[in-house]
Scaffold this motif. Structure first.
Motif, PDB file in Angstrom:
ATOM      1  N   GLY A 165       0.856  -1.241   0.121  1.00  0.00           N
ATOM      2  CA  GLY A 165      -0.053  -0.136   0.048  1.00  0.00           C
ATOM      3  C   GLY A 165       0.940   1.201  -0.101  1.00  0.00           C
ATOM      4  O   GLY A 165       0.265   2.160   0.136  1.00  0.00           O
ATOM      5  N   SER A 175      -3.482   4.382   3.161  1.00  0.00           N
ATOM      6  CA  SER A 175      -4.500   4.511   3.941  1.00  0.00           C
ATOM      7  C   SER A 175      -4.260   5.997   4.620  1.00  0.00           C
ATOM      8  O   SER A 175      -5.077   6.952   4.944  1.00  0.00           O
ATOM      9  CB  SER A 175      -4.688   3.371   4.974  1.00  0.00           C
ATOM     10  OG  SER A 175      -5.158   2.479   4.418  1.00  0.00           O
ATOM     11  N   SER A 205      -3.260   1.215  -5.596  1.00  0.00           N
ATOM     12  CA  SER A 205      -3.447   1.025  -4.393  1.00  0.00           C
ATOM     13  C   SER A 205      -4.298   2.166  -3.918  1.00  0.00           C
ATOM     14  O   SER A 205      -5.088   2.067  -2.708  1.00  0.00           O
ATOM     15  CB  SER A 205      -1.935   1.064  -3.524  1.00  0.00           C
ATOM     16  OG  SER A 205      -1.383   0.032  -3.852  1.00  0.00           O
ATOM     17  N   ASP A 209      -7.760   1.290  -1.753  1.00  0.00           N
ATOM     18  CA  ASP A 209      -8.268   1.792  -0.601  1.00  0.00           C
ATOM     19  C   ASP A 209      -9.460   2.615  -0.608  1.00  0.00           C
ATOM     20  O   ASP A 209     -10.355   2.288   0.348  1.00  0.00           O
ATOM     21  CB  ASP A 209      -7.320   2.822  -0.071  1.00  0.00           C
ATOM     22  CG  ASP A 209      -7.323   3.225   1.333  1.00  0.00           C
ATOM     23  OD1 ASP A 209      -6.893   2.603   2.306  1.00  0.00           O
ATOM     24  OD2 ASP A 209      -7.952   4.306   1.493  1.00  0.00           O
ATOM     25  N   ASP A 212     -12.866   0.341   0.217  1.00  0.00           N
ATOM     26  CA  ASP A 212     -13.381   0.126   1.355  1.00  0.00           C
ATOM     27  C   ASP A 212     -14.143   1.346   1.930  1.00  0.00           C
ATOM     28  O   ASP A 212     -14.794   1.157   2.952  1.00  0.00           O
ATOM     29  CB  ASP A 212     -12.147  -0.020   2.253  1.00  0.00           C
ATOM     30  CG  ASP A 212     -11.487  -1.247   1.816  1.00  0.00           C
ATOM     31  OD1 ASP A 212     -11.989  -2.164   1.291  1.00  0.00           O
ATOM     32  OD2 ASP A 212     -10.225  -1.494   2.323  1.00  0.00           O
TER      33      ASP A 212
END
Length: 600
Positions: A165, A175, A205, A209, A212
């Motif tokens: 990530g 994130s 990535s 992310d 979600d």
């Protein structure tokens, strides 16, 4: 074939003029029949005997066709992308990287062979585990591992690639990067922002992310000899498509995405009259956001690591800001390495620009269709949203998930489109999806992640499957009614495409392909065997196809599928219609018998 009504004058009884007219009519009918036979003969598909499984069909009503077989492509075609083929790049110019755009082979140069998987290929790891890892043998690229492992894009561990990530602009992980973005753009948290596009996506990535967080992202990157960014994204189960902003518009309608993102994507935004940024402006919804991280943002603290001078980066930032202002963008938020601009939610700013004869870039004139996006050249002008659209801006669009079933304003632009039709389409696809799950229990399970609806209207199938662990690429034909804006207005994603050509993706990237009358609608333009060869190229081994077609074509399709090494069975539709049938097919996993197979 359409014929105009011919009117002939009635001859008087006994008139000798009747005979020449009658002979002429017979000759014309005979000539029409002969030419029709020649035309049909050029466009029919050569197939072998029909597999008679499942419900029976009237074979006598199927197209009369000859046998066909497909050889295996050589192993060096395992990642073949026909319209973005590195083998052909030298034929095209390097200016603005035009060689990376779509350049499809002519008919005489099309490959008629089956693309093999790499040696050691395994069924992909299932979602959601696949977001963080994939089999190395499925995308065996060592170059990207060696070049990008220090930035934590990915790393090879045993038989797998692991995706930590990381990224060039998010060393603390994607994130943490997106958390900062959400602090700057609160609309990412409450369902206001649903669709996004990531230009120069790395290994996707960022898009992974956002899944979600309820945001559906199209990750965009060009075909690359080494990095295969889009292939990694799709192997992970993240939406992606091959593409580049160069000289042609991206294959999306205007006012579509809620957010666009560039993380050190190295696109020269202020060059060539700002046409690249103008294209982002076109596809971004009014009130939508453009996010930039990397040069020249935060140049005050970063310029030393960019091999440049602070003066040069200050100048670049000022040019960018001036260009954005001229397109009616306003700086929305800025912190550390991230800057966010917002596109004007209304037309007040554009009206002011139109009164300035010296304004640059100018407004596009009415002759340039805003949604024309299939091989349409980029133009150095601002596409101004139509003033008749009152509810297309981001603030007026219902929040997700309410927007999925709210009647989009732009359905009125579709011939015959209205709210009643939209509701009936929703209901129809709920019934169809339920029937599909009975016939193919894999739908809705972790066996199917990447889905393509090859000729959707309003994204009805995608809406019906929205609660399942999958995503759908909704494809609207470039020759069909323009319904793709409706798809985006619902909070779904899609693209324009012409199925007479190859799709902009790598081989083995979709688990399920859905067809609804495609061969019936396109049989006069596209040769069936090439369309099905393309379906085989992009379908994963052990993947599925649900083909909904007229009974007239069903047997023919089943025969071609058999030569593709698919297993198919015929089923009745949910209405048990005699004029329409379903084919439930599965592609078999096979490996190349040798490395010197035919590539013709």
């Amino acid at each position: 074939m359409k014929y105009k009504d011919e009117k002939y004058e009635k001859a008087d009884k006994g008139s000798l003029k009747v005979l020449p007219k009658t002979v002429l009519l017979i000759l014309l009918c005979g000539l029409s029949f002969y030419l029709g036979g020649l035309y049909y003969g050029k466009n029919i598909v050569e197939v072998s005997n029909v597999a008679k499984t499942g419900s029976s069909l009237d074979v006598d009503n199927s197209p009369q066709v000859k046998s066909v077989s497909f050889s295996e492509c050589s192993s060096d075609y395992q990642d073949y992308t026909p319209c973005t083929d590195p083998r052909k790049w030298k034929k095209y110019g390097t200016h603005r990287l035009t060689f990376m755009e779509r350049h499809c082979p002519p008919v005489f140069d099309r490959k008629q062979c089956l693309v093999p998987p790499p040696n050691g290929y395994k069924p992909p790891i299932r979602w959601p585990k696949s977001k963080n890892e994939c089999w190395y043998r499925n995308v065996p690229y060592d170059w990207i591992n060696k070049q990008k492992s220090n930035q934590h894009w990915l790393k090879k561990e045993g038989e797998k690639f692991i995706f930590p990530g990381g990224g060039t602009m998010f060393p603390n992980g994607v994130s943490a990067y997106v958390d900062l973005m959400q602090d700057l753009i609160p609309e990412m948290k409450d369902g206001t922002i649903r669709t996004a596009i990531d230009t120069g996506c790395g290994v996707a990535s960022w898009g992974g992310d956002l899944l979600d967080r309820g945001i559906l992202t199209v990750s965009l990157a060009p075909r690359d000899n080494h990095e295969a960014q889009v292939q990694f994204a799709l192997e992970r189960g993240i939406p992606a498509i091959l593409g580049i902003i160069s000289t042609q518009r991206l294959p999306f309608p205007s006012n579509s995405f809620d957010m666009a993102h560039c993380s050190r994507c190295l696109i020269p935004w202020t060059e060539f009259g700002g046409v690249y940024l103008l294209e982002i402006h076109r596809i971004l919804r009014p009130g939508g956001f453009w996010v930039l991280s990397g040069p020249p943002v935060n140049y005050e603290n970063r310029w030393k690591g960019w091999d440049t001078t602070v003066e040069e980066q200050r100048s670049n930032y000022e040019k960018l800001q001036d260009l954005l202002s001229s397109m009616c963008f306003k700086l929305y938020a800025k912190k550390d390495d991230i800057a966010v601009w917002q596109k004007s939610p209304d037309n007040m700013c554009y009206n002011k620009l139109s009164n300035d004869p010296d304004a640059y870039p100018p407004k596009c004139d009415d002759s340039l269709e805003p949604d024309s996006a299939w091989y349409t050249p980029l133009r150095p002008c601002v596409v101004v949203p139509s003033p008749k659209l009152k509810k297309t801006d981001l603030e007026s669009t219902p929040k997700w998930p309410e927007r999925l079933h709210s009647t989009p304003e732009r359905i009125s632009d579709v011939p015959g489109g209205n709210g009643g039709l939209f509701k009936r389409d929703n209901s129809k696809w709920k019934t169809r999806a339920k029937h599909y799950k009975k016939l193919l229990p894999a739908v809705g399970s972790d066996k199917i992640r990447n889905v393509m609806d090859m000729n959707t209207a309003y994204g009805g199938l995608a809406a019906a499957l929205v609660d399942d662990p999958l995503w759908v690429m909704n494809v609207v034909s470039s020759y069909a009614a323009n319904t793709l804006p409706v798809v985006f207005d619902r909070g779904l994603i899609g693209t324009y495409h012409d199925w007479c050509e190859a799709f902009s993706t790598y081989p083995r990237t979709y688990d399920l392909l859905h067809v609804d009358g495609l061969f019936t609608s396109e049989n006069q333009r596209c040769e069936m065997k090439y369309v099905m060869l393309e379906m085989d190229r992009i379908l994963r081994p052990n993947g599925y196809a649900i083909i909904r077609e007229s009974s007239y074509f069903a047997d023919t399709i089943a025969s071609v599928a058999k030569e593709l090494r698919w297993s198919c069975r015929k089923e009745k539709t949910e209405s048990e219609s005699e004029s329409e049938k379903l084919l439930i097919c599965q592609k078999k996993l096979w490996f190349s018998s040798n490395s010197t197979s035919e590539t013709k």
